[in-house]
Design a protein around this motif. Structure first.
Motif, PDB file in Angstrom:
ATOM      1  N   VAL A  27       0.962  -1.164  -0.123  1.00 57.75           N
ATOM      2  CA  VAL A  27       0.137  -0.067   0.212  1.00 57.75           C
ATOM      3  C   VAL A  27       0.856   1.256   0.032  1.00 57.75           C
ATOM      4  O   VAL A  27       1.546   1.349   0.856  1.00 57.75           O
ATOM      5  CB  VAL A  27      -1.096   0.240   1.402  1.00 57.75           C
ATOM      6  CG1 VAL A  27      -1.790   1.285   1.115  1.00 57.75           C
ATOM      7  CG2 VAL A  27      -1.821  -1.171   1.353  1.00 57.75           C
ATOM      8  N   TYR A  28       0.934   1.965  -1.139  1.00 58.35           N
ATOM      9  CA  TYR A  28       1.635   3.372  -1.134  1.00 58.35           C
ATOM     10  C   TYR A  28       0.608   4.332  -1.022  1.00 58.35           C
ATOM     11  O   TYR A  28      -0.616   4.474  -1.903  1.00 58.35           O
ATOM     12  CB  TYR A  28       2.265   3.331  -2.542  1.00 58.35           C
ATOM     13  CG  TYR A  28       3.300   2.322  -2.460  1.00 58.35           C
ATOM     14  CD1 TYR A  28       3.944   1.493  -1.571  1.00 58.35           C
ATOM     15  CD2 TYR A  28       3.707   1.927  -3.909  1.00 58.35           C
ATOM     16  CE1 TYR A  28       4.992   0.802  -1.595  1.00 58.35           C
ATOM     17  CE2 TYR A  28       4.786   0.893  -3.993  1.00 58.35           C
ATOM     18  CZ  TYR A  28       5.486   0.395  -2.933  1.00 58.35           C
ATOM     19  OH  TYR A  28       6.340  -0.651  -2.940  1.00 58.35           O
ATOM     20  N   VAL A  29       0.953   5.430  -0.113  1.00 58.07           N
ATOM     21  CA  VAL A  29       0.002   6.534   0.050  1.00 58.07           C
ATOM     22  C   VAL A  29       0.996   7.829  -0.227  1.00 58.07           C
ATOM     23  O   VAL A  29       1.898   7.945   0.322  1.00 58.07           O
ATOM     24  CB  VAL A  29      -0.856   6.694   1.329  1.00 58.07           C
ATOM     25  CG1 VAL A  29      -1.370   7.701   1.437  1.00 58.07           C
ATOM     26  CG2 VAL A  29      -1.659   5.585   1.575  1.00 58.07           C
ATOM     27  N   GLN A  30       0.361   8.627  -1.086  1.00 51.61           N
ATOM     28  CA  GLN A  30       1.020  10.157  -1.316  1.00 51.61           C
ATOM     29  C   GLN A  30      -0.096  11.003  -0.781  1.00 51.61           C
ATOM     30  O   GLN A  30      -1.027  11.211  -1.209  1.00 51.61           O
ATOM     31  CB  GLN A  30       1.607  10.331  -2.579  1.00 51.61           C
ATOM     32  CG  GLN A  30       2.220  11.608  -2.759  1.00 51.61           C
ATOM     33  CD  GLN A  30       2.810  12.082  -4.355  1.00 51.61           C
ATOM     34  OE1 GLN A  30       2.719  10.804  -4.957  1.00 51.61           O
ATOM     35  NE2 GLN A  30       3.151  13.035  -4.475  1.00 51.61           N
ATOM     36  N   THR A  31       0.532  12.073  -0.059  1.00 55.96           N
ATOM     37  CA  THR A  31      -0.471  13.328   0.506  1.00 55.96           C
ATOM     38  C   THR A  31       0.438  14.313   0.728  1.00 55.96           C
ATOM     39  O   THR A  31       1.632  14.611   0.816  1.00 55.96           O
ATOM     40  CB  THR A  31      -1.025  12.811   1.683  1.00 55.96           C
ATOM     41  OG1 THR A  31      -1.710  13.627   2.452  1.00 55.96           O
ATOM     42  CG2 THR A  31       0.271  12.345   2.882  1.00 55.96           C
ATOM     43  N   LEU A  32      -0.490  15.541   0.611  1.00 52.79           N
ATOM     44  CA  LEU A  32       0.315  16.953   0.673  1.00 52.79           C
ATOM     45  C   LEU A  32       0.358  17.159   2.347  1.00 52.79           C
ATOM     46  O   LEU A  32       1.289  18.239   2.295  1.00 52.79           O
ATOM     47  CB  LEU A  32      -0.745  17.874   0.115  1.00 52.79           C
ATOM     48  CG  LEU A  32      -0.845  17.890  -1.287  1.00 52.79           C
ATOM     49  CD1 LEU A  32      -1.745  18.888  -1.994  1.00 52.79           C
ATOM     50  CD2 LEU A  32       0.546  18.362  -1.893  1.00 52.79           C
ATOM     51  N   GLY A  33      -0.090  16.680   2.977  1.00 54.13           N
ATOM     52  CA  GLY A  33      -0.075  17.016   4.354  1.00 54.13           C
ATOM     53  C   GLY A  33      -0.514  15.669   5.303  1.00 54.13           C
ATOM     54  O   GLY A  33      -1.529  15.004   4.694  1.00 54.13           O
ATOM     55  N   LEU A  34       0.126  15.521   6.462  1.00 55.21           N
ATOM     56  CA  LEU A  34      -0.539  14.663   7.366  1.00 55.21           C
ATOM     57  C   LEU A  34      -0.537  15.093   8.897  1.00 55.21           C
ATOM     58  O   LEU A  34       0.455  15.305   9.238  1.00 55.21           O
ATOM     59  CB  LEU A  34       0.334  13.125   7.213  1.00 55.21           C
ATOM     60  CG  LEU A  34      -0.077  11.921   8.154  1.00 55.21           C
ATOM     61  CD1 LEU A  34      -1.560  11.634   7.551  1.00 55.21           C
ATOM     62  CD2 LEU A  34       0.939  10.834   7.862  1.00 55.21           C
ATOM     63  N   GLU A  35      -1.654  15.261   9.101  1.00 59.18           N
ATOM     64  CA  GLU A  35      -1.963  15.950  10.829  1.00 59.18           C
ATOM     65  C   GLU A  35      -2.748  15.105  11.289  1.00 59.18           C
ATOM     66  O   GLU A  35      -3.124  13.818  11.004  1.00 59.18           O
ATOM     67  CB  GLU A  35      -2.713  17.203  10.341  1.00 59.18           C
ATOM     68  CG  GLU A  35      -1.950  18.184   9.713  1.00 59.18           C
ATOM     69  CD  GLU A  35      -2.577  19.726   9.602  1.00 59.18           C
ATOM     70  OE1 GLU A  35      -3.018  20.072  10.624  1.00 59.18           O
ATOM     71  OE2 GLU A  35      -2.473  20.184   8.462  1.00 59.18           O
ATOM     72  N   GLN A  41      -5.625  10.553  11.065  1.00 60.46           N
ATOM     73  CA  GLN A  41      -6.065   9.518  11.954  1.00 60.46           C
ATOM     74  C   GLN A  41      -6.658   8.185  11.310  1.00 60.46           C
ATOM     75  O   GLN A  41      -6.485   7.120  11.690  1.00 60.46           O
ATOM     76  CB  GLN A  41      -6.921   9.793  13.487  1.00 60.46           C
ATOM     77  CG  GLN A  41      -6.050  11.127  14.094  1.00 60.46           C
ATOM     78  CD  GLN A  41      -5.592  10.507  15.772  1.00 60.46           C
ATOM     79  OE1 GLN A  41      -6.201   9.566  16.052  1.00 60.46           O
ATOM     80  NE2 GLN A  41      -4.894  11.218  16.038  1.00 60.46           N
ATOM     81  N   GLY A  42      -7.605   8.830  10.611  1.00 56.92           N
ATOM     82  CA  GLY A  42      -8.217   7.471   9.757  1.00 56.92           C
ATOM     83  C   GLY A  42      -7.527   6.887   8.937  1.00 56.92           C
ATOM     84  O   GLY A  42      -7.483   5.767   8.841  1.00 56.92           O
ATOM     85  N   LEU A  43      -6.401   7.507   8.387  1.00 56.80           N
ATOM     86  CA  LEU A  43      -5.439   7.183   7.248  1.00 56.80           C
ATOM     87  C   LEU A  43      -4.515   6.207   8.128  1.00 56.80           C
ATOM     88  O   LEU A  43      -4.118   4.893   7.752  1.00 56.80           O
ATOM     89  CB  LEU A  43      -4.841   8.076   6.626  1.00 56.80           C
ATOM     90  CG  LEU A  43      -3.785   7.481   5.683  1.00 56.80           C
ATOM     91  CD1 LEU A  43      -4.324   6.504   4.615  1.00 56.80           C
ATOM     92  CD2 LEU A  43      -2.938   8.889   4.983  1.00 56.80           C
ATOM     93  N   ALA A  44      -4.303   6.596   9.300  1.00 52.05           N
ATOM     94  CA  ALA A  44      -3.196   5.842  10.016  1.00 52.05           C
ATOM     95  C   ALA A  44      -3.961   4.537  10.623  1.00 52.05           C
ATOM     96  O   ALA A  44      -3.149   3.566  10.523  1.00 52.05           O
ATOM     97  CB  ALA A  44      -2.948   6.640  11.609  1.00 52.05           C
ATOM     98  N   ARG A  45      -5.031   4.475  11.085  1.00 50.07           N
ATOM     99  CA  ARG A  45      -5.671   3.441  11.448  1.00 50.07           C
ATOM    100  C   ARG A  45      -6.008   2.537   9.998  1.00 50.07           C
ATOM    101  O   ARG A  45      -5.777   1.212  10.204  1.00 50.07           O
ATOM    102  CB  ARG A  45      -7.362   3.711  11.840  1.00 50.07           C
ATOM    103  CG  ARG A  45      -7.162   4.114  13.330  1.00 50.07           C
ATOM    104  CD  ARG A  45      -8.773   4.119  14.019  1.00 50.07           C
ATOM    105  NE  ARG A  45      -9.831   5.187  13.288  1.00 50.07           N
ATOM    106  CZ  ARG A  45      -9.569   6.494  13.538  1.00 50.07           C
ATOM    107  NH1 ARG A  45      -8.852   7.016  14.344  1.00 50.07           N
ATOM    108  NH2 ARG A  45     -10.272   7.286  12.916  1.00 50.07           N
ATOM    109  N   LEU A  46      -6.203   3.130   9.118  1.00 51.74           N
ATOM    110  CA  LEU A  46      -6.538   2.189   7.866  1.00 51.74           C
ATOM    111  C   LEU A  46      -5.121   1.336   7.700  1.00 51.74           C
ATOM    112  O   LEU A  46      -4.884  -0.044   7.225  1.00 51.74           O
ATOM    113  CB  LEU A  46      -6.732   2.878   6.493  1.00 51.74           C
ATOM    114  CG  LEU A  46      -8.111   3.153   6.287  1.00 51.74           C
ATOM    115  CD1 LEU A  46      -8.229   4.068   5.213  1.00 51.74           C
ATOM    116  CD2 LEU A  46      -8.847   1.847   6.217  1.00 51.74           C
ATOM    117  N   LEU A  47      -3.980   2.112   7.625  1.00 52.75           N
ATOM    118  CA  LEU A  47      -2.563   1.402   7.311  1.00 52.75           C
ATOM    119  C   LEU A  47      -2.197   0.463   8.336  1.00 52.75           C
ATOM    120  O   LEU A  47      -1.669  -0.613   8.198  1.00 52.75           O
ATOM    121  CB  LEU A  47      -1.516   2.448   7.235  1.00 52.75           C
ATOM    122  CG  LEU A  47      -1.772   3.566   5.962  1.00 52.75           C
ATOM    123  CD1 LEU A  47      -0.939   4.737   5.992  1.00 52.75           C
ATOM    124  CD2 LEU A  47      -1.722   2.842   4.665  1.00 52.75           C
TER     125      LEU A  47
END
Length: 78
Positions: A27-35, A41-47
């Motif tokens: 799983v590769y995710v690219q984002t402009l920001g991660l706060e 938090q939702g993305l962190a839980r998914l990963l």
């Protein structure tokens, strides 16, 4: 290859959740920001819940200059 534009954030999250949950190798995710907000938090839980062996996040340097919709180096927010 097909591309589908997802306009609604709810639909995006449903599709991304399904994709991450079904991934087994990477799983590769690219984002402009991660706060630490609801999205981050939702993305962190998914990963963390993913069974993929290789999970990576690339965060653009956008957050060096913008935090919580405010320009960090702006005299108004210094």
């Amino acid at each position: 290859m097909s591309i589908e534009l997802l306009v609604d954030s709810g639909e995006f999250w449903r599709r991304m959740s399904d994709d991450v949950a079904s991934a087994r190798s990477r799983v590769y995710v690219q984002t402009l920001g991660l706060e630490g907000d609801a999205a981050g938090q939702g993305l962190a839980r998914l990963l963390l819940a993913s069974r993929a062996a290789d999970r990576r996040v690339v965060v653009d340097s956008f957050t060096r200059f913008w935090v919580n919709d405010k320009m960090v180096y702006s005299p108004m927010h210094a």
